[in-house]
Design a protein around this motif. Structure first.
Motif, PDB file in Angstrom:
ATOM      1  N   ASN A 110       9.527  -5.095  -5.187  1.00 21.74           N
ATOM      2  CA  ASN A 110       9.802  -5.066  -6.624  1.00 21.74           C
ATOM      3  C   ASN A 110      10.525  -3.787  -7.044  1.00 21.74           C
ATOM      4  OD1 ASN A 110       8.564  -7.576  -6.986  1.00 21.74           O
ATOM      5  ND2 ASN A 110       6.559  -6.610  -7.116  1.00 21.74           N
ATOM      6  N   ARG A 111      11.530  -3.435  -6.274  1.00 23.78           N
ATOM      7  CA  ARG A 111      12.359  -2.239  -6.537  1.00 23.78           C
ATOM      8  C   ARG A 111      11.586  -0.932  -6.437  1.00 23.78           C
ATOM      9  NH1 ARG A 111      17.156  -4.251  -7.194  1.00 23.78           N
ATOM     10  NH2 ARG A 111      17.472  -6.142  -8.377  1.00 23.78           N
ATOM     11  N   ARG A 112      10.433  -0.962  -5.825  1.00 24.71           N
ATOM     12  CA  ARG A 112       9.644   0.249  -5.597  1.00 24.71           C
ATOM     13  C   ARG A 112       9.717   0.581  -4.111  1.00 24.71           C
ATOM     14  NH1 ARG A 112       3.712   1.742  -7.792  1.00 24.71           N
ATOM     15  NH2 ARG A 112       4.971   2.668  -9.410  1.00 24.71           N
ATOM     16  N   VAL A 113      10.089   1.829  -3.794  1.00 23.24           N
ATOM     17  CA  VAL A 113      10.216   2.272  -2.409  1.00 23.24           C
ATOM     18  C   VAL A 113       8.888   2.890  -1.985  1.00 23.24           C
ATOM     19  CG1 VAL A 113      11.519   3.726  -0.813  1.00 23.24           C
ATOM     20  CG2 VAL A 113      12.669   2.711  -2.792  1.00 23.24           C
ATOM     21  N   VAL A 114       8.331   2.374  -0.885  1.00 26.43           N
ATOM     22  CA  VAL A 114       7.013   2.821  -0.430  1.00 26.43           C
ATOM     23  C   VAL A 114       7.091   3.250   1.031  1.00 26.43           C
ATOM     24  CG1 VAL A 114       4.599   2.144  -0.105  1.00 26.43           C
ATOM     25  CG2 VAL A 114       5.892   1.215  -2.038  1.00 26.43           C
ATOM     26  N   LEU A 115       6.551   4.415   1.319  1.00 18.35           N
ATOM     27  CA  LEU A 115       6.342   4.896   2.686  1.00 18.35           C
ATOM     28  C   LEU A 115       4.825   5.001   2.825  1.00 18.35           C
ATOM     29  CD1 LEU A 115       7.761   5.825   5.263  1.00 18.35           C
ATOM     30  CD2 LEU A 115       7.852   8.120   4.310  1.00 18.35           C
ATOM     31  N   PRO A 116       4.168   3.913   3.247  1.00 19.05           N
ATOM     32  CA  PRO A 116       2.719   3.733   3.076  1.00 19.05           C
ATOM     33  C   PRO A 116       1.831   4.881   3.563  1.00 19.05           C
ATOM     34  CG  PRO A 116       3.703   1.774   4.036  1.00 19.05           C
ATOM     35  CD  PRO A 116       4.763   2.821   3.968  1.00 19.05           C
ATOM     36  N   GLU A 117       2.012   5.349   4.756  1.00 19.91           N
ATOM     37  CA  GLU A 117       1.075   6.314   5.341  1.00 19.91           C
ATOM     38  C   GLU A 117       1.447   7.773   5.089  1.00 19.91           C
ATOM     39  OE1 GLU A 117      -1.775   5.207   6.562  1.00 19.91           O
ATOM     40  OE2 GLU A 117      -1.057   3.176   6.147  1.00 19.91           O
ATOM     41  N   ALA A 118       2.510   8.026   4.375  1.00 20.16           N
ATOM     42  CA  ALA A 118       2.989   9.401   4.188  1.00 20.16           C
ATOM     43  C   ALA A 118       2.306  10.088   3.016  1.00 20.16           C
ATOM     44  CB  ALA A 118       4.498   9.393   3.975  1.00 20.16           C
ATOM     45  N   THR A 119       2.316  11.415   3.087  1.00 23.57           N
ATOM     46  CA  THR A 119       1.891  12.266   1.975  1.00 23.57           C
ATOM     47  C   THR A 119       2.971  13.323   1.797  1.00 23.57           C
ATOM     48  OG1 THR A 119       0.731  13.852   3.379  1.00 23.57           O
ATOM     49  CG2 THR A 119      -0.559  11.968   2.557  1.00 23.57           C
ATOM     50  N   LYS A 120       2.922  14.050   0.684  1.00 21.96           N
ATOM     51  CA  LYS A 120       3.879  15.141   0.497  1.00 21.96           C
ATOM     52  C   LYS A 120       3.762  16.148   1.636  1.00 21.96           C
ATOM     53  CE  LYS A 120       4.876  15.353  -4.413  1.00 21.96           C
ATOM     54  NZ  LYS A 120       4.883  16.157  -5.618  1.00 21.96           N
ATOM     55  N   LYS A 121       2.524  16.460   2.011  1.00 27.17           N
ATOM     56  CA  LYS A 121       2.323  17.461   3.075  1.00 27.17           C
ATOM     57  C   LYS A 121       2.857  16.975   4.415  1.00 27.17           C
ATOM     58  CE  LYS A 121      -1.407  20.118   1.203  1.00 27.17           C
ATOM     59  NZ  LYS A 121      -2.095  21.303   1.615  1.00 27.17           N
ATOM     60  N   SER A 122       2.638  15.696   4.735  1.00 27.65           N
ATOM     61  CA  SER A 122       3.132  15.197   6.023  1.00 27.65           C
ATOM     62  C   SER A 122       4.656  15.174   6.048  1.00 27.65           C
ATOM     63  CB  SER A 122       2.563  13.807   6.334  1.00 27.65           C
ATOM     64  OG  SER A 122       3.074  12.822   5.458  1.00 27.65           O
ATOM     65  N   LEU A 123       5.288  14.881   4.914  1.00 24.65           N
ATOM     66  CA  LEU A 123       6.750  14.906   4.857  1.00 24.65           C
ATOM     67  C   LEU A 123       7.286  16.330   4.916  1.00 24.65           C
ATOM     68  CD1 LEU A 123       7.532  12.127   2.218  1.00 24.65           C
ATOM     69  CD2 LEU A 123       7.757  11.989   4.703  1.00 24.65           C
TER      70      LEU A 123
END
Length: 134
Positions: A110-123
């Motif tokens: 629905n036009r939402r981009v999801v990276l399910p298992e990620a967090t800001k810290k992991s990125l």
């Protein structure tokens, strides 16, 4: 007298060789063939344009905003896939950290981009991505 007859024969042979190879594309001496694939254009048209995804917020499975989709990059040769360049952290473009993740790891619902298992810290822990000079 014989020399005069040889020149037209050589020219004719070269001309016949050129016509025989007409229609074949050669790259570095090897014949190349272009193959076409049929694409379901109706299904493709319902996909997501890269220009519309650029700047989209990226969320994790907890619906936390973890970054922004900065760009999409197709790897050289095309055989290694497409990567999403995400902007993580920073404020108003200052201090942002760019990272590359395989595009296939993203889910678009629905036009939402999801990276399910990620967090800001992991990125932020991923190696920083830097664009090559043009």
């Amino acid at each position: 007298m014989r020399k005069m007859h040889i020149k037209p024969l050589v020219a004719t042979a070269l001309l016949l060789t050129a016509f025989a190879s007409y229609g074949n594309a050669y790259a570095q001496g090897a014949p190349q063939a272009i193959t076409e694939r049929r694409t379901d254009v109706v299904q493709l048209a319902s996909g997501y344009r890269a220009s519309k995804l650029s700047g989209a917020d990226v969320y994790n499975k907890n619906k936390d905003t973890i970054g922004t989709l900065d760009d999409l990059i197709v790897s050289p040769g095309g055989d290694r896939g497409t990567y999403a360049i995400l902007s993580v952290g920073g404020f108003l473009g200052m201090g942002k950290h760019l990272v590359a993740v395989p595009f296939n790891d993203l889910q678009i619902n629905n036009r939402r981009v999801v990276l399910p298992e990620a967090t800001k810290k992991s990125l932020e822990a991923l190696p920083e991505f830097k664009y090559a000079p043009e």
